[in-house]
Scaffold this active site. Structure first.
Site, PDB file in Angstrom:
ATOM      1  N   GLY A 198     -41.679 -33.461  24.851  1.00  0.00           N
ATOM      2  CA  GLY A 198     -43.100 -33.752  24.732  1.00  0.00           C
ATOM      3  C   GLY A 198     -43.702 -33.844  26.119  1.00  0.00           C
ATOM      4  O   GLY A 198     -43.543 -34.855  26.805  1.00  0.00           O
ATOM      5  N   VAL A 199     -44.381 -32.781  26.551  1.00  0.00           N
ATOM      6  CA  VAL A 199     -44.986 -32.764  27.887  1.00  0.00           C
ATOM      7  C   VAL A 199     -46.447 -33.186  27.759  1.00  0.00           C
ATOM      8  O   VAL A 199     -47.241 -32.533  27.108  1.00  0.00           O
ATOM      9  CB  VAL A 199     -44.859 -31.376  28.551  1.00  0.00           C
ATOM     10  CG1 VAL A 199     -43.446 -31.143  29.031  1.00  0.00           C
ATOM     11  CG2 VAL A 199     -45.276 -30.255  27.609  1.00  0.00           C
ATOM     12  N   SER A 200     -46.775 -34.297  28.387  1.00  0.00           N
ATOM     13  CA  SER A 200     -48.119 -34.867  28.262  1.00  0.00           C
ATOM     14  C   SER A 200     -49.017 -34.532  29.439  1.00  0.00           C
ATOM     15  O   SER A 200     -50.217 -34.807  29.400  1.00  0.00           O
ATOM     16  CB  SER A 200     -48.021 -36.387  28.139  1.00  0.00           C
ATOM     17  OG  SER A 200     -47.533 -36.949  29.353  1.00  0.00           O
ATOM     18  N   GLY A 227     -48.269 -35.884  32.336  1.00  0.00           N
ATOM     19  CA  GLY A 227     -48.052 -37.041  33.197  1.00  0.00           C
ATOM     20  C   GLY A 227     -46.725 -36.950  33.922  1.00  0.00           C
ATOM     21  O   GLY A 227     -45.877 -36.113  33.602  1.00  0.00           O
ATOM     22  N   ASP A 234     -44.207 -39.087  33.938  1.00  0.00           N
ATOM     23  CA  ASP A 234     -43.037 -39.550  33.189  1.00  0.00           C
ATOM     24  C   ASP A 234     -42.416 -38.424  32.367  1.00  0.00           C
ATOM     25  O   ASP A 234     -41.209 -38.194  32.413  1.00  0.00           O
ATOM     26  CB  ASP A 234     -43.418 -40.722  32.283  1.00  0.00           C
ATOM     27  CG  ASP A 234     -43.877 -41.945  33.062  1.00  0.00           C
ATOM     28  OD1 ASP A 234     -43.455 -42.094  34.226  1.00  0.00           O
ATOM     29  OD2 ASP A 234     -44.654 -42.743  32.513  1.00  0.00           O
ATOM     30  N   MET A 290     -49.088 -31.904  22.787  1.00  0.00           N
ATOM     31  CA  MET A 290     -49.823 -32.202  21.558  1.00  0.00           C
ATOM     32  C   MET A 290     -51.187 -32.782  21.891  1.00  0.00           C
ATOM     33  O   MET A 290     -51.309 -33.667  22.740  1.00  0.00           O
ATOM     34  CB  MET A 290     -49.037 -33.160  20.658  1.00  0.00           C
ATOM     35  CG  MET A 290     -48.604 -34.440  21.300  1.00  0.00           C
ATOM     36  SD  MET A 290     -47.668 -35.471  20.146  1.00  0.00           S
ATOM     37  CE  MET A 290     -47.012 -36.687  21.277  1.00  0.00           C
ATOM     38  N   CYS A 346     -49.429 -44.537  16.375  1.00  0.00           N
ATOM     39  CA  CYS A 346     -49.357 -43.162  16.860  1.00  0.00           C
ATOM     40  C   CYS A 346     -47.909 -42.714  17.005  1.00  0.00           C
ATOM     41  O   CYS A 346     -47.556 -41.586  16.635  1.00  0.00           O
ATOM     42  CB  CYS A 346     -50.084 -43.030  18.196  1.00  0.00           C
ATOM     43  SG  CYS A 346     -50.016 -41.373  18.906  1.00  0.00           S
ATOM     44  N   CYS A 384     -55.652 -44.344  24.151  1.00  0.00           N
ATOM     45  CA  CYS A 384     -55.688 -42.945  24.561  1.00  0.00           C
ATOM     46  C   CYS A 384     -56.989 -42.240  24.202  1.00  0.00           C
ATOM     47  O   CYS A 384     -57.517 -41.457  24.991  1.00  0.00           O
ATOM     48  CB  CYS A 384     -54.499 -42.205  23.953  1.00  0.00           C
ATOM     49  SG  CYS A 384     -54.418 -42.239  22.150  1.00  0.00           S
TER      50      CYS A 384
END
EC number: 2.8.1.13
Length: 378
Positions: A9-11, A13, A15, A35, A99, A195
């Site tokens: 899951g690449v946001s 950010g 982390d 996402m 979430c 968010c």
């Protein structure tokens, strides 16, 4: 293009960028999945496009495929509608917990498996271990960044399919790794707050969906001292935003929210930060969730957090026949808030948790007409 064994899951950010980098070093086929959980509402405050560009850049540096999925519809129905209903009822919800349960480790996991992945990985500060035939959720090594509180609703099937590659890192170490690896997000500021609100004014945002109704602010004796813009804008223990000026006959000291009467649209305040009206020794939860599938016992001792980053508080837990829990704390707790999450721990292990339904704080109990009895737990 090979089928990814792991979808990260690449946001956008730092982390999640380092989580992807660590997996890339292992040489297994991986892919990034970004996402979108909130549709752009035209306010100009949505950071999704910037985050997406950063996620694409990270995938490019690491040489892994980039995928995109829009979960804004699922987020609206699974998280945001509940968020609004809770505020309308005078409670203070925690949308990040919902979430994780309803989107990130449900719809995202499904999307990753549809791409052929065996497991997913995220940039959460948490750890997973397999002991005694069960998957265990553990705190992240960085106590200040630990996110197990927000993950306490995960179950066995989700943990079995999940990796937390940065769970063993301190934030300072992670930043150094990102810089040395040349990741474009190495200096990016951490996101804060809810968010979908981002940097927007909370009252202005909430007012779009919940019409505000002004009402009285009263002291504990019932004397009117000011007016509020909407009772659901405030939470127990809150100091900021009350805008109470000088009150004749009162000290020039801050005021704190000690109670909310939603039915009468009245907000109660006190000038004592540690007012007895904010103190509780017991709480009643809604139905509890257990990470391993069952509680350790019908009655057991552990520690608890009733808000994120709170120090561990020793307590005794009684599991009720309806699946809820009643919790007795060793010492009084300040501003335990209905709608927030109670999360239980045994050392580093997160046992599970539940939404707080009621407490024995004097004013809240009176306003809620609660039948909760502090004599239930000896």
């Amino acid at each position: 293009m090979s089928t990814p064994h792991i979808v990260v899951g690449v946001s956008g950010g730092v982390d999640s960028s380092v989580a992807a980098w660590k997996l890339a070093q292992q040489g297994e086929p991986i892919a990034g999945l970004f996402m979108q959980n909130w549709a752009d509402d035209g306010s100009g405050d949505c950071r999704a496009e910037d985050d997406r560009r950063d996620a694409v850049a990270v995938c490019g540096v690491l040489g892994m495929p980039f995928h995109f999925r829009d979960f804004s519809g699922e987020y609206w129905s699974g998280v945001f509608e509940h968020f609004l209903a809770e505020y309308a009822a005078g409670r203070t919800p925690n949308p990040d917990v919902l979430c994780n349960r309803e989107v990130k480790f449900k719809h995202f996991l499904d999307a990753a498996q549809a791409l052929g992945a065996e497991r997913i990985a995220t940039g959460h500060y948490a750890q997973v271990a397999h002991r005694g035939g069960r998957w265990r959720l553990l705190r992240g090594a960085d106590r200040d960044k630990d996110q197990s509180y927000f993950l306490h609703q995960l179950g066995q099937s989700q943990l079995a399919a999940t990796l937390f590659p940065i769970g063993d890192l301190e934030k300072s170490t992670l930043r150094r790794i990102a810089r040395d690896a040349g990741l474009p997000t190495h200096a990016k500021k951490d996101s804060t707050g809810i968010c979908f609100i981002g940097e927007r004014d909370f009252r202005e945002f909430l007012g779009r969906y919940l019409p505000a109704r002004t009402g009285e602010i009263r002291d504990p004796q019932g004397q009117r001292i000011a007016e509020h813009p909407g009772v659901f804008y405030f939470t127990l223990g809150q100091r900021e935003g009350l805008n109470i000026g000088g009150v004749r006959g009162r000290a020039a000291a801050p005021w704190y929210v000690v109670g909310k009467d939603v039915a009468s649209n009245v907000l109660y305040v006190d000038q004592d930060r540690d007012s007895p009206l904010l103190q509780s020794r017991w709480l009643q939860s809604e139905q509890a969730h257990w990470v391993t599938g069952a509680p350790p016992a019908r009655r057991f001792s552990c520690t608890a957090q009733t808000r994120y980053r709170q120090p561990d508080e020793p307590c005794t837990v009684d599991v009720q026949d309806d699946g809820s829990v009643q919790v007795h704390f060793e010492r009084p707790q300040r501003a335990v808030t209905p709608g927030q999450s109670l999360v239980l721990y045994d050392g580093k292990e997160c046992l599970g948790g539940a939404v707080i339904a009621a407490t024995d704080a004097p004013l809240e109990r009176q306003l809620a007409g609660s039948s909760f009895s502090s004599e239930v737990v000896a």
